[in-house]
Design a protein around this motif. Sequence first.
Motif, mmCIF file in Angstrom:
data_model
loop_
_atom_site.group_PDB
_atom_site.id
_atom_site.type_symbol
_atom_site.label_atom_id
_atom_site.label_comp_id
_atom_site.label_asym_id
_atom_site.label_seq_id
_atom_site.Cartn_x
_atom_site.Cartn_y
_atom_site.Cartn_z
ATOM 1 N N PRO A 17 -33.587 32.978 33.246
ATOM 2 C CA PRO A 17 -33.209 32.505 31.786
ATOM 3 C C PRO A 17 -34.447 33.009 30.879
ATOM 4 O O PRO A 17 -34.001 33.036 29.688
ATOM 5 N N ILE A 18 -35.521 32.852 31.076
ATOM 6 C CA ILE A 18 -36.603 33.057 30.127
ATOM 7 C C ILE A 18 -36.984 34.567 30.013
ATOM 8 O O ILE A 18 -37.459 34.924 29.070
ATOM 9 N N ILE A 21 -34.259 39.530 29.469
ATOM 10 C CA ILE A 21 -34.285 40.397 28.527
ATOM 11 C C ILE A 21 -35.197 41.244 28.921
ATOM 12 O O ILE A 21 -35.428 42.797 29.049
ATOM 13 N N HIS A 22 -36.576 40.883 29.032
ATOM 14 C CA HIS A 22 -37.993 41.823 29.019
ATOM 15 C C HIS A 22 -37.862 42.389 30.730
ATOM 16 O O HIS A 22 -38.495 43.598 30.658
ATOM 17 N N LEU A 23 -37.701 41.704 31.537
ATOM 18 C CA LEU A 23 -37.493 42.407 32.721
ATOM 19 C C LEU A 23 -36.702 43.492 33.062
ATOM 20 O O LEU A 23 -36.905 44.459 33.689
ATOM 21 N N ARG A 24 -35.640 43.377 32.361
ATOM 22 C CA ARG A 24 -34.758 44.481 32.420
ATOM 23 C C ARG A 24 -35.186 45.655 31.375
ATOM 24 O O ARG A 24 -34.904 46.925 32.027
ATOM 25 N N CYS A 25 -35.805 45.653 30.592
ATOM 26 C CA CYS A 25 -36.408 46.712 29.767
ATOM 27 C C CYS A 25 -37.785 47.249 30.615
ATOM 28 O O CYS A 25 -37.943 48.407 30.735
ATOM 29 N N LEU A 131 -33.010 24.876 28.367
ATOM 30 C CA LEU A 131 -32.101 25.735 27.362
ATOM 31 C C LEU A 131 -32.649 25.885 25.984
ATOM 32 O O LEU A 131 -32.583 26.834 25.624
ATOM 33 N N SER A 132 -33.376 24.768 25.385
ATOM 34 C CA SER A 132 -34.247 24.893 24.251
ATOM 35 C C SER A 132 -35.170 26.130 24.434
ATOM 36 O O SER A 132 -35.403 26.738 23.396
ATOM 37 N N THR A 133 -35.865 26.105 25.441
ATOM 38 C CA THR A 133 -36.773 27.350 25.830
ATOM 39 C C THR A 133 -36.182 28.416 25.747
ATOM 40 O O THR A 133 -37.098 29.511 25.042
ATOM 41 N N GLN A 134 -35.230 28.607 26.332
ATOM 42 C CA GLN A 134 -34.409 29.910 26.527
ATOM 43 C C GLN A 134 -34.047 30.550 25.072
ATOM 44 O O GLN A 134 -34.383 31.525 24.475
ATOM 45 N N LYS A 229 -44.761 30.388 26.550
ATOM 46 C CA LYS A 229 -43.946 29.431 26.417
ATOM 47 C C LYS A 229 -43.546 28.800 27.445
ATOM 48 O O LYS A 229 -43.317 27.661 27.521
ATOM 49 N N TYR A 230 -43.589 29.504 28.712
ATOM 50 C CA TYR A 230 -43.303 28.974 29.824
ATOM 51 C C TYR A 230 -44.476 28.206 30.250
ATOM 52 O O TYR A 230 -44.186 26.886 30.693
#
Length: 437
Positions: A17-18, A21-25, A131-134, A229-230
């Motif tokens: 969840p965190i 997006i970046h891992l797919r790129c 969820l707020s972190t995501q 942020k993690y």
Amino acid sequence: MFKVKELLLTPELFENPIFRIHLRCFQLYGYVASEEQRQPGLALVRCCVFTASIWLSCALMFTRNVLALSYEQLSDGATNWATAVQYFAVSIATMNAFAQRERVVVMLRGAHADLQRLMLQADAQELELLLSTQRYVRSITLLLWVPSVVAGLLAWLDCIYRTIFLPQTVFNSAAVRRGEAQPILLYKLYPFGQLCDNFIIGYLGPWYALFLGVSTIPLWHTFVSCLMKYVTFKQQLLNRRVRQMNVRTLWCYFGFITLTFVTLPQVQRLTSRRIKPAELNYWRLKLCATFVEEQQQIRSFVHQIQQLICVPVMADFIIFSVLMCFLLFALMMGMPSKIDYFFIFIYLFVMAGILWLYHWHATLIVECQNELQFAIYDCNWYTFGLPVQKMLQFIMMDAQRPLVMRALLVDLNLRTFLDIMRGAYSYFNILRSTQKY
């Protein structure tokens, strides 16, 4: 050399969840690969091509700017030099990412394992914190990606329109060299055609170079921000559990302990209401031990991030502070067009945003570390047994050790960020005062 098997990630990790997006790129660019890929070795080749193309684009832009004639207005060459310098900074970051891919993979695997345990065993408040972190991660990604994409689309659309309706203003390398015509917007930013009058280099080269800049510059910096942020997410969980100090939920804590030393009868007694004081102190000491272990894991993860970013962030600190001063000087002393105003503003915003992301999240890590001391004080420690009180005292002493991130010679915090902004403005005032004389 890299071993392909060491860089493979599980398919579930790409749904993190965190980092989703970046891992797919990163998978698209070849920095990481999935275990489901048929030929994961091609990812390493694709990554080498991608990294080399960024350096080649940077070298072409610098070569053109060095060989170019003097500009009539300072603002005429501001965007050219700003683009080249930004590519030089991102070239350093991509090379660093290529060299430290194994470190990144190890960090991602550890973070994903913790998040999996959280989603399976956490309570409602902890899931809401996740969820707020995501949502926060998505917001900062859009914050840096949207301006880059808008600037890239503007240059692409201008080139498409002129190629279709005004081709004589596009394929004009000879006239531009003679000073008889002005290149279109895309060629002002990526003037490859003035070095080589070739369709692939002069026309398709700027298109590909613009794609690299639009995707790579925000991608790497927001990914590091996600890692930072993690860390703050883990610190917030630790602070919350220290305040609660609830041994009845010890058996379901994710990532803090394993249940190898807990038997089923012990769990039943732990979750019941009949716990003797001596047994309660025993479980509180176990809980304190898990707090110490988690704090050490956080420190280790922060150290790994620091080793990952120290070189590129130090380069950004030097490059961006000088470049912002130069862009402000070109903006005030030259006569830029409306499009130059737009791109100079985008460059200033992106560079300031990149620096802010690092220094802001490093400050959050320090603040969450300081909150741990207050969390220990708020846990009703005076009602615990003496051994537990002594253990909490040791944890508080350990929490007082600073958790400051550094980029070689520079501390990452908001004070340093403000110093960079003030320094750039001071250098701009010095240049402006010398221009008057």
